[in-house]
Design an enzyme around this catalytic site. Sequence first.
Site, PDB file in Angstrom:
ATOM      1  N   SER A  52       1.863   4.562  -2.169  1.00 39.18           N
ATOM      2  CA  SER A  52       2.298   6.116  -3.914  1.00 39.18           C
ATOM      3  C   SER A  52       2.867   5.801  -4.759  1.00 39.18           C
ATOM      4  CB  SER A  52       2.547   7.497  -3.397  1.00 39.18           C
ATOM      5  OG  SER A  52       4.317   7.256  -3.066  1.00 39.18           O
ATOM      6  N   LYS A  68      13.521   8.120   2.208  1.00 39.13           N
ATOM      7  CA  LYS A  68      13.170   7.432   3.243  1.00 39.13           C
ATOM      8  C   LYS A  68      14.177   6.920   3.602  1.00 39.13           C
ATOM      9  CE  LYS A  68       9.118   8.622   1.787  1.00 39.13           C
ATOM     10  NZ  LYS A  68       8.035   7.824   1.192  1.00 39.13           N
ATOM     11  N   LYS A 126       6.402   2.021   8.439  1.00 39.98           N
ATOM     12  CA  LYS A 126       5.468   1.674   7.967  1.00 39.98           C
ATOM     13  C   LYS A 126       4.644   1.976   8.366  1.00 39.98           C
ATOM     14  CE  LYS A 126       4.831  -1.608   4.969  1.00 39.98           C
ATOM     15  NZ  LYS A 126       4.354  -0.801   4.140  1.00 39.98           N
ATOM     16  N   GLY A 127       3.701   2.702   7.409  1.00 43.14           N
ATOM     17  CA  GLY A 127       1.801   3.133   8.372  1.00 43.14           C
ATOM     18  C   GLY A 127       1.839   3.426   8.341  1.00 43.14           C
ATOM     19  N   GLY A 128       2.231   4.674   6.952  1.00 45.00           N
ATOM     20  CA  GLY A 128       1.797   6.206   6.851  1.00 45.00           C
ATOM     21  C   GLY A 128       0.180   5.932   6.080  1.00 45.00           C
ATOM     22  N   THR A 157       0.834  -1.092   0.174  1.00 51.17           N
ATOM     23  CA  THR A 157       0.095  -0.184   0.333  1.00 51.17           C
ATOM     24  C   THR A 157       0.726   1.334  -0.379  1.00 51.17           C
ATOM     25  OG1 THR A 157      -1.380  -1.413   1.119  1.00 51.17           O
ATOM     26  CG2 THR A 157      -1.642   1.175   1.669  1.00 51.17           C
ATOM     27  N   GLU A 199      -0.704  -5.248   6.086  1.00 52.78           N
ATOM     28  CA  GLU A 199       1.372  -5.385   5.571  1.00 52.78           C
ATOM     29  C   GLU A 199       2.517  -6.282   6.285  1.00 52.78           C
ATOM     30  OE1 GLU A 199       2.096  -0.781   3.468  1.00 52.78           O
ATOM     31  OE2 GLU A 199       2.363  -1.349   5.821  1.00 52.78           O
TER      32      GLU A 199
END
Length: 237
Positions: free
Chosen positions: A35, A130, A103-105, A33, A112
């Site tokens: 962009s 990143k 992660k988790g934005g 998940t 995930e």
Amino acid sequence: MTTAPDPVKLMKQAVAQTAAARVTSGAVVGLGTGSTTALMIQCLGERLAKGELANIKGVPTSFQASVLAKQYGIPLVTLDEVEKIDLAIDGADEVDPQKNLIKGGGAAHTREKVVDALADLFIVVVDSSKLVDQLGSTFPVPVEVLPMALTPVMRAVTRLGGEPQLRMGVKKDGPVITDQGNMVLDVKFAAIPDPAELEKTLNNIPGVVENGIFVNLAKVILVGELKDGQPSVREIS
């Protein structure tokens, strides 16, 4: 007057194409998940449409990933329908030198982590912004919480030295609600010297479903970069 291409988008497109090229016919693929992963899903769909790939199956990690996969013609399956996941491709909000992640934005880190942990090969796709020396440098730790446990969990993470903030929705009133019907706390820590220990400690708080620290899961990091104004991809493995 032409608009100059967005350099970040160029990096994301390059790394998405490189990751999609790693998928082979017949593979079961965990679809992440975010962009960059959204661009990768598009690339996978294009490879299918051109006949470069056949008989792949996708395991989505979120409603967003599911919608995109259907849009680009990628057949989907659940974890009940497959014996294994050959590879998972997912993004990250931070990557440290040991390939640990935050992660988790997109508030999808619980699903995930399930999918990425089951994959034989977990590939992370990011742009160079990143990469950090230590987790928590630029991004808080997302913590998915049962709604009825929100207040005691906030107290518990505060005692651990964190600064919790309830993630609020954009273009909606009220908090972000995950695909599981839970809420998300974004917890800022001054430093995270031991990501593995913090991951366990957070998950041991009653009411916490899962947190966004991923330790010892990523096998390959594909980093989109710009060199002399041109996008390139560097592999960390």
